[in-house]
Design a protein around this motif. Structure first.
Motif, PDB file in Angstrom:
ATOM      1  N   GLN A  64     -14.413   3.005   8.004  1.00  0.00           N
ATOM      2  CA  GLN A  64     -14.202   2.212   9.216  1.00  0.00           C
ATOM      3  C   GLN A  64     -12.715   2.014   9.517  1.00  0.00           C
ATOM      4  OE1 GLN A  64     -16.755   1.141  11.244  1.00  0.00           O
ATOM      5  NE2 GLN A  64     -18.064   2.331   9.847  1.00  0.00           N
ATOM      6  N   ASN A  65     -11.899   1.982   8.452  1.00  0.00           N
ATOM      7  CA  ASN A  65     -10.458   1.726   8.615  1.00  0.00           C
ATOM      8  C   ASN A  65      -9.659   2.689   7.729  1.00  0.00           C
ATOM      9  OD1 ASN A  65     -10.501  -0.975  10.239  1.00  0.00           O
ATOM     10  ND2 ASN A  65     -11.893  -1.339   8.517  1.00  0.00           N
ATOM     11  N   PRO A  66      -9.628   3.964   8.075  1.00  0.00           N
ATOM     12  CA  PRO A  66      -9.024   4.965   7.191  1.00  0.00           C
ATOM     13  C   PRO A  66      -7.529   4.802   6.977  1.00  0.00           C
ATOM     14  CG  PRO A  66      -9.565   5.927   9.329  1.00  0.00           C
ATOM     15  CD  PRO A  66     -10.203   4.574   9.292  1.00  0.00           C
ATOM     16  N   LYS A  67      -6.852   4.061   7.834  1.00  0.00           N
ATOM     17  CA  LYS A  67      -5.400   3.906   7.702  1.00  0.00           C
ATOM     18  C   LYS A  67      -5.004   2.561   7.099  1.00  0.00           C
ATOM     19  CE  LYS A  67      -4.137   7.211  11.281  1.00  0.00           C
ATOM     20  NZ  LYS A  67      -3.332   7.469  12.505  1.00  0.00           N
ATOM     21  N   ASP A  68      -5.969   1.862   6.509  1.00  0.00           N
ATOM     22  CA  ASP A  68      -5.675   0.592   5.836  1.00  0.00           C
ATOM     23  C   ASP A  68      -5.230   0.909   4.408  1.00  0.00           C
ATOM     24  OD1 ASP A  68      -5.718  -1.856   4.447  1.00  0.00           O
ATOM     25  OD2 ASP A  68      -7.340  -2.648   5.695  1.00  0.00           O
ATOM     26  N   ALA A  69      -3.933   0.835   4.167  1.00  0.00           N
ATOM     27  CA  ALA A  69      -3.383   1.214   2.859  1.00  0.00           C
ATOM     28  C   ALA A  69      -3.944   0.363   1.731  1.00  0.00           C
ATOM     29  CB  ALA A  69      -1.856   1.111   2.887  1.00  0.00           C
ATOM     30  N   SER A  70      -4.205  -0.918   1.998  1.00  0.00           N
ATOM     31  CA  SER A  70      -4.676  -1.805   0.935  1.00  0.00           C
ATOM     32  C   SER A  70      -6.049  -1.393   0.418  1.00  0.00           C
ATOM     33  CB  SER A  70      -4.714  -3.259   1.426  1.00  0.00           C
ATOM     34  OG  SER A  70      -5.726  -3.446   2.404  1.00  0.00           O
ATOM     35  N   LEU A  71      -6.887  -0.822   1.291  1.00  0.00           N
ATOM     36  CA  LEU A  71      -8.204  -0.362   0.850  1.00  0.00           C
ATOM     37  C   LEU A  71      -8.062   0.828  -0.100  1.00  0.00           C
ATOM     38  CD1 LEU A  71     -10.200  -0.597   4.202  1.00  0.00           C
ATOM     39  CD2 LEU A  71     -10.269  -2.188   2.269  1.00  0.00           C
ATOM     40  N   HIS A  72      -7.164   1.734   0.206  1.00  0.00           N
ATOM     41  CA  HIS A  72      -6.914   2.869  -0.685  1.00  0.00           C
ATOM     42  C   HIS A  72      -6.322   2.384  -2.010  1.00  0.00           C
ATOM     43  CE1 HIS A  72      -7.785   6.045   2.241  1.00  0.00           C
ATOM     44  NE2 HIS A  72      -7.221   5.265   3.148  1.00  0.00           N
ATOM     45  N   TYR A  73      -5.465   1.359  -1.939  1.00  0.00           N
ATOM     46  CA  TYR A  73      -4.880   0.798  -3.164  1.00  0.00           C
ATOM     47  C   TYR A  73      -5.973   0.249  -4.076  1.00  0.00           C
ATOM     48  CZ  TYR A  73      -2.808  -2.871  -6.086  1.00  0.00           C
ATOM     49  OH  TYR A  73      -2.475  -3.691  -7.144  1.00  0.00           O
ATOM     50  N   GLU A  93      -1.732   7.810  -3.954  1.00  0.00           N
ATOM     51  CA  GLU A  93      -0.851   8.667  -3.145  1.00  0.00           C
ATOM     52  C   GLU A  93      -1.135   8.460  -1.662  1.00  0.00           C
ATOM     53  OE1 GLU A  93       0.155  12.405  -6.155  1.00  0.00           O
ATOM     54  OE2 GLU A  93      -1.544  12.567  -4.768  1.00  0.00           O
ATOM     55  N   ARG A  94      -2.393   8.255  -1.320  1.00  0.00           N
ATOM     56  CA  ARG A  94      -2.739   7.977   0.079  1.00  0.00           C
ATOM     57  C   ARG A  94      -2.210   6.613   0.502  1.00  0.00           C
ATOM     58  NH1 ARG A  94      -2.936   9.611   5.026  1.00  0.00           N
ATOM     59  NH2 ARG A  94      -4.639   8.738   6.282  1.00  0.00           N
ATOM     60  N   ALA A  95      -2.334   5.620  -0.375  1.00  0.00           N
ATOM     61  CA  ALA A  95      -1.814   4.283  -0.056  1.00  0.00           C
ATOM     62  C   ALA A  95      -0.307   4.330   0.182  1.00  0.00           C
ATOM     63  CB  ALA A  95      -2.147   3.309  -1.181  1.00  0.00           C
ATOM     64  N   VAL A  96       0.404   5.070  -0.675  1.00  0.00           N
ATOM     65  CA  VAL A  96       1.857   5.196  -0.543  1.00  0.00           C
ATOM     66  C   VAL A  96       2.216   5.927   0.746  1.00  0.00           C
ATOM     67  CG1 VAL A  96       3.857   6.393  -1.516  1.00  0.00           C
ATOM     68  CG2 VAL A  96       2.403   4.998  -2.989  1.00  0.00           C
ATOM     69  N   SER A 100       4.751   3.066   2.439  1.00  0.00           N
ATOM     70  CA  SER A 100       5.636   3.495   1.353  1.00  0.00           C
ATOM     71  C   SER A 100       6.527   2.388   0.825  1.00  0.00           C
ATOM     72  CB  SER A 100       6.511   4.659   1.829  1.00  0.00           C
ATOM     73  OG  SER A 100       7.346   4.242   2.912  1.00  0.00           O
ATOM     74  N   ASN A 101       6.472   1.202   1.421  1.00  0.00           N
ATOM     75  CA  ASN A 101       7.391   0.126   1.028  1.00  0.00           C
ATOM     76  C   ASN A 101       6.760  -0.934   0.139  1.00  0.00           C
ATOM     77  OD1 ASN A 101       9.648   1.145   2.481  1.00  0.00           O
ATOM     78  ND2 ASN A 101       8.737   0.378   4.389  1.00  0.00           N
ATOM     79  N   ARG A 102       5.569  -0.690  -0.361  1.00  0.00           N
ATOM     80  CA  ARG A 102       4.905  -1.666  -1.216  1.00  0.00           C
ATOM     81  C   ARG A 102       5.175  -1.329  -2.673  1.00  0.00           C
ATOM     82  NH1 ARG A 102       0.857  -4.773   1.247  1.00  0.00           N
ATOM     83  NH2 ARG A 102       0.671  -5.762  -0.801  1.00  0.00           N
ATOM     84  N   SER A 103       5.911  -2.191  -3.335  1.00  0.00           N
ATOM     85  CA  SER A 103       6.312  -1.964  -4.722  1.00  0.00           C
ATOM     86  C   SER A 103       5.105  -1.776  -5.630  1.00  0.00           C
ATOM     87  CB  SER A 103       7.162  -3.140  -5.212  1.00  0.00           C
ATOM     88  OG  SER A 103       7.478  -3.022  -6.578  1.00  0.00           O
ATOM     89  N   GLY A 110       2.567   5.086 -10.674  1.00  0.00           N
ATOM     90  CA  GLY A 110       3.259   5.475 -11.899  1.00  0.00           C
ATOM     91  C   GLY A 110       2.367   5.313 -13.117  1.00  0.00           C
ATOM     92  N   ARG A 111       1.598   4.245 -13.170  1.00  0.00           N
ATOM     93  CA  ARG A 111       0.689   4.038 -14.300  1.00  0.00           C
ATOM     94  C   ARG A 111      -0.356   5.154 -14.374  1.00  0.00           C
ATOM     95  NH1 ARG A 111      -0.640  -2.415 -14.913  1.00  0.00           N
ATOM     96  NH2 ARG A 111       1.495  -3.164 -14.607  1.00  0.00           N
ATOM     97  N   ALA A 112      -0.881   5.523 -13.216  1.00  0.00           N
ATOM     98  CA  ALA A 112      -1.901   6.585 -13.204  1.00  0.00           C
ATOM     99  C   ALA A 112      -1.297   7.920 -13.623  1.00  0.00           C
ATOM    100  CB  ALA A 112      -2.519   6.694 -11.814  1.00  0.00           C
ATOM    101  N   TYR A 113      -0.096   8.218 -13.152  1.00  0.00           N
ATOM    102  CA  TYR A 113       0.574   9.449 -13.596  1.00  0.00           C
ATOM    103  C   TYR A 113       0.749   9.424 -15.119  1.00  0.00           C
ATOM    104  CZ  TYR A 113       1.985  10.849  -8.806  1.00  0.00           C
ATOM    105  OH  TYR A 113       2.006  11.254  -7.491  1.00  0.00           O
ATOM    106  N   GLY A 114       1.104   8.269 -15.659  1.00  0.00           N
ATOM    107  CA  GLY A 114       1.298   8.161 -17.102  1.00  0.00           C
ATOM    108  C   GLY A 114       0.024   8.410 -17.880  1.00  0.00           C
TER     109      GLY A 114
END
Length: 342
Positions: A64-73, A93-96, A100-103, A110-114
């Motif tokens: 319903q909201n594909p561009k909501d970064a928080s949902l992808h997060y 990666e989609r959330a970022v 791109s400015n959410r720490s 980074g945790r997932a890459y690790g």
């Protein structure tokens, strides 16, 4: 120059992957108190440990909201808890890409890459090194975006403490970052320094720092539990019990305490009935989450408890349960092997 062709024999690779996987051993911080933009019903599922159901609900919300970064997060958080690191990486990666400015997005990526680097280190060494580089980049970016993001600061410091210099690690870099953190949060700076000494196997210095923390009587329960984690790892039951007792005075109802009390009793090899009750209660009432003491660890200490009671068959069951949840639980793997060889 360091070349990819030397990866399979270079000790630098092992250090890089170790650094990327530091989140496996990081002190627990506790579940988030606020779940941001999550709908209440999805937040309830997440907090109950129903990560697959929460992910399904998030997929519907994203449709319903594909561009909501928080949902992808939050979808990434669900995948991370089910150890599906490929999908957690894709989600973050989609959330970022969307924000791109959410720490915190960069920190969790980074945790997932690790964690993925740790997985790939067993068979895909070139991929593991690439992921280690990305881990460092995301932690560094998370701190640049928000120096007050303590979790990102601690993740970056943990990485630096283990990583070789060509990945941004090394003692000087780590200590400089600890000083930067101390300027933002002196208590977290003390804890980071203690953890740095522990990572470097300078255990006496680490203990001295944790004792300074305990004597400063901080008002945050996480500080006491982090000290308890250190003493648990050192097998020091007396000092672990001291830290747990101090933590209980901050918040007697904190649900992590049943785990720590049970572990301390197992290490002391006393009152095994209470220890068993505490650890079983923890497993039965607290969701398995990367931000809390793991159920795998709780089963590991139940195994130790039954070994103390000279009940090897029951101990074997617990160690198998621990490994079913976390195949990387080395203590349970070693204990199970030892018992099965008898």
């Amino acid at each position: 120059m360091f070349r990819l062709s030397s990866l399979r024999t270079s000790p630098l690779l092992a250090l890089a992957v170790l650094a990327a996987a530091t989140l496996v051993a990081r002190p627990v911080r506790g579940l988030p108190t606020g779940l941001g933009a999550l709908a209440p019903e999805i937040a309830t599922l997440y907090n109950a440990g129903s990560y697959s159901s929460a992910a399904e609900a998030l997929h519907a919300a994203i449709a319903q909201n594909p561009k909501d970064a928080s949902l992808h997060y939050w979808l990434g958080r669900c995948y991370f808890e089910t150890r599906d690191f490929d999908h957690s990486i894709s989600s973050w990666e989609r959330a970022v890409a969307l924000d791109s400015n959410r720490s915190e997005y960069h920190d969790w990526l980074g945790r997932a890459y690790g964690r993925k680097a740790e997985e790939d280190s067993h068979s895909k060494m070139v991929s593991a090194l690439s992921l280690a580089h990305r881990t460092y980049h995301e932690f560094e970016l998370a701190v640049q975006l928000d120096a007050r993001n303590v979790d990102a600061q601690r993740d970056l410091i943990s990485f630096m403490a283990s990583a070789p210099g060509n990945l941004g690690g090394g003692e000087d870099n780590a200590l400089n970052q600890i000083r930067a953190l101390s300027a933002v949060d002196p208590l977290e700076g003390m804890l980071a320094l203690a953890d740095f000494y522990s990572t470097r196997k300078r255990f006496d210095q680490a203990s001295d720092e944790y004792q300074k923390v305990l004597k400063s009587a901080p008002g945050r329960i996480e500080a006491y539990l982090e000290a308890a984690d250190f003493y648990r790892g050192r097998g020091d039951a007396a000092l672990m019990e001291q830290a747990v007792e101090a933590a209980s005075k901050i918040s007697v109802s904190d649900r992590r305490l049943s785990y720590y009390r049970g572990v301390a009793l197992v290490l002391e090899n006393k009152d095994s009935d209470t220890a068993e009750k505490d650890l079983r209660a923890y497993i039965g009432t607290v969701p398995d989450n990367s931000e809390l003491p793991s159920h795998s660890s709780a089963y590991e200490y139940l195994g130790k408890l039954y070994e103390n009671r000279r009940q090897p068959d029951l101990a074997v069951e617990q160690y198998k349960a621990a490994l079913a949840l976390d195949p990387q639980n080395k203590a349970s793997h070693d204990a199970l092997k030892r018992l099965q060889e008898k």
